[in-house]
Scaffold this motif. Structure first.
Motif, PDB file in Angstrom:
ATOM      1  N   ASP A 154       1.034  -2.903 -11.231  1.00 32.82           N
ATOM      2  CA  ASP A 154       1.234  -3.258  -9.831  1.00 32.82           C
ATOM      3  C   ASP A 154       0.709  -4.685  -9.638  1.00 32.82           C
ATOM      4  OD1 ASP A 154       1.342  -3.023  -6.912  1.00 32.82           O
ATOM      5  OD2 ASP A 154      -0.848  -2.824  -7.049  1.00 32.82           O
ATOM      6  N   ASP A 157       0.072  -6.624  -5.978  1.00 27.13           N
ATOM      7  CA  ASP A 157      -0.828  -6.764  -4.826  1.00 27.13           C
ATOM      8  C   ASP A 157      -2.002  -5.791  -4.933  1.00 27.13           C
ATOM      9  OD1 ASP A 157       0.072  -8.757  -2.935  1.00 27.13           O
ATOM     10  OD2 ASP A 157       1.875  -7.526  -2.687  1.00 27.13           O
ATOM     11  N   GLY A 158      -3.200  -6.334  -4.985  1.00 23.92           N
ATOM     12  CA  GLY A 158      -4.387  -5.475  -5.035  1.00 23.92           C
ATOM     13  C   GLY A 158      -4.765  -5.058  -6.451  1.00 23.92           C
ATOM     14  N   THR A 159      -3.914  -5.390  -7.425  1.00 23.81           N
ATOM     15  CA  THR A 159      -4.218  -5.040  -8.821  1.00 23.81           C
ATOM     16  C   THR A 159      -4.356  -6.306  -9.665  1.00 23.81           C
ATOM     17  OG1 THR A 159      -3.026  -2.948  -8.642  1.00 23.81           O
ATOM     18  CG2 THR A 159      -3.413  -3.791 -10.874  1.00 23.81           C
ATOM     19  N   ASP A 174      -3.444   0.103  -7.737  1.00 21.46           N
ATOM     20  CA  ASP A 174      -4.588   0.344  -6.850  1.00 21.46           C
ATOM     21  C   ASP A 174      -4.271   1.336  -5.740  1.00 21.46           C
ATOM     22  OD1 ASP A 174      -2.808  -1.501  -5.576  1.00 21.46           O
ATOM     23  OD2 ASP A 174      -4.401  -1.984  -4.149  1.00 21.46           O
ATOM     24  N   ASP A 213       1.624   3.714  -6.418  1.00 21.17           N
ATOM     25  CA  ASP A 213       1.591   3.535  -7.875  1.00 21.17           C
ATOM     26  C   ASP A 213       1.369   4.860  -8.607  1.00 21.17           C
ATOM     27  OD1 ASP A 213       1.616   0.644  -7.525  1.00 21.17           O
ATOM     28  OD2 ASP A 213      -0.478   0.823  -6.948  1.00 21.17           O
TER      29      ASP A 213
HETATM   30 MG   LIG Z   1      -1.116  -2.552  -4.922  1.00 20.00          MG
END
Ligand SMILES: [Mg+2]
Length: 245
Positions: A4, A6-8, A200, A205
């Motif tokens: 992933d 965004d955020g990962t 995340d 995910d």
């Molecule tokens: Mg994410």
């Protein structure tokens, strides 16, 4: 291994710590990596260039966006035209897959993230969906993370159309739909059970991985939870206490 973004891998324009080390190690071990984002506003090239800008080594074909997956879905299912509620990145990906973007009499309606959403776009989508044109959603994400917090996601745009038509999308091409994993496995020529998804978000995910039947790894990267211990069952707390004693 499917990461992933965004955020990962990053938060907005900030790369997550140790991404280079991890990707270098995977590359050294010969483990194929690709990147999957529910971003439907940007095209594949935009995300590719963003990752290159972080100094990561990858190919354009390693990047899967919800915008590209929408175009791919339309192409693979024989749609010749679509009314696209979305921005240039989504329209370009759809047209890049050989599907015409039209205002009137489309074969289907595609709804993606659109910061320029207005009443006219809602009205066109409403009329096409009420006219029984297949309703394709890029994703149903409620929100997405940036450096300053959360922003409304594509679910807001899809919700606007469902809200006035009473009709839900017939297909969602982004996570947690298993469609992205099917496309990635087909492109890479690998079996689903050989894939690991790293992300995340449990609801997108990890849910996609579980439904598809592949391995998954949840990363906890936000600052609030960074130092938090994570257990898979409550009794593991006893082990933590004993280990600390
Ligand atoms: Mg994410």
């Amino acid at each position: 291994m499917v990461f992933d973004l965004d955020g990962t891998i990053y938060f907005g324009n900030s790369l997550v710590e140790k991404v280079h080390e991890v990707l270098d190690e995977l590359h050294w071990k010969g483990i194929r990596t690709c990147f999957l984002t529910n971003n439907s506003r940007k095209g594949r090239v935009d995300i590719y260039e963003k990752l290159l800008g972080f100094g990561l080594e990858l190919e354009l074909e390693d990047v899967y966006t919800a915008s590209y997956l929408a175009g791919r879905y339309l192409k693979d299912h024989g749609y010749g035209s679509a009314y696209v509620l979305g921005e240039a990145g989504l329209i370009n990906e759809i047209e890049g897959c050989g599907v015409r973007s039209v205002e009137d009499d489309p074969d289907c309606v595609v709804v993606g993230y659109d910061m320029t959403l207005n009443y006219e776009k809602i009205t066109r989508s409403f009329r096409h969906v009420m006219d029984k044109k297949p309703f394709v959603a890029c994703n149903l994400d409620k929100s997405y993370p940036v450096e300053s917090g959360l922003l409304p996601g594509c679910g807001a745009m899809v919700g606007a159309i469902t809200g006035c038509t009473g009709i839900s999308p017939g297909i969602v091409v982004g996570k947690p739909s298993v469609y992205p994993i099917k496309v990635i496995c087909k492109d890479l020529g690998v079996d689903i059970d050989s894939v690991m998804v790293v992300g995340d978000n449990v609801e997108s995910d990890i849910a996609m991985a579980r439904t598809a039947g592949c391995k998954s790894c949840l990363v906890v990267t936000d600052d609030v939870a960074r130092d938090c211990l994570v257990v898979k069952s409550l009794d593991q707390i006893i082990g933590i206490i004993n280990g600390e004693a």
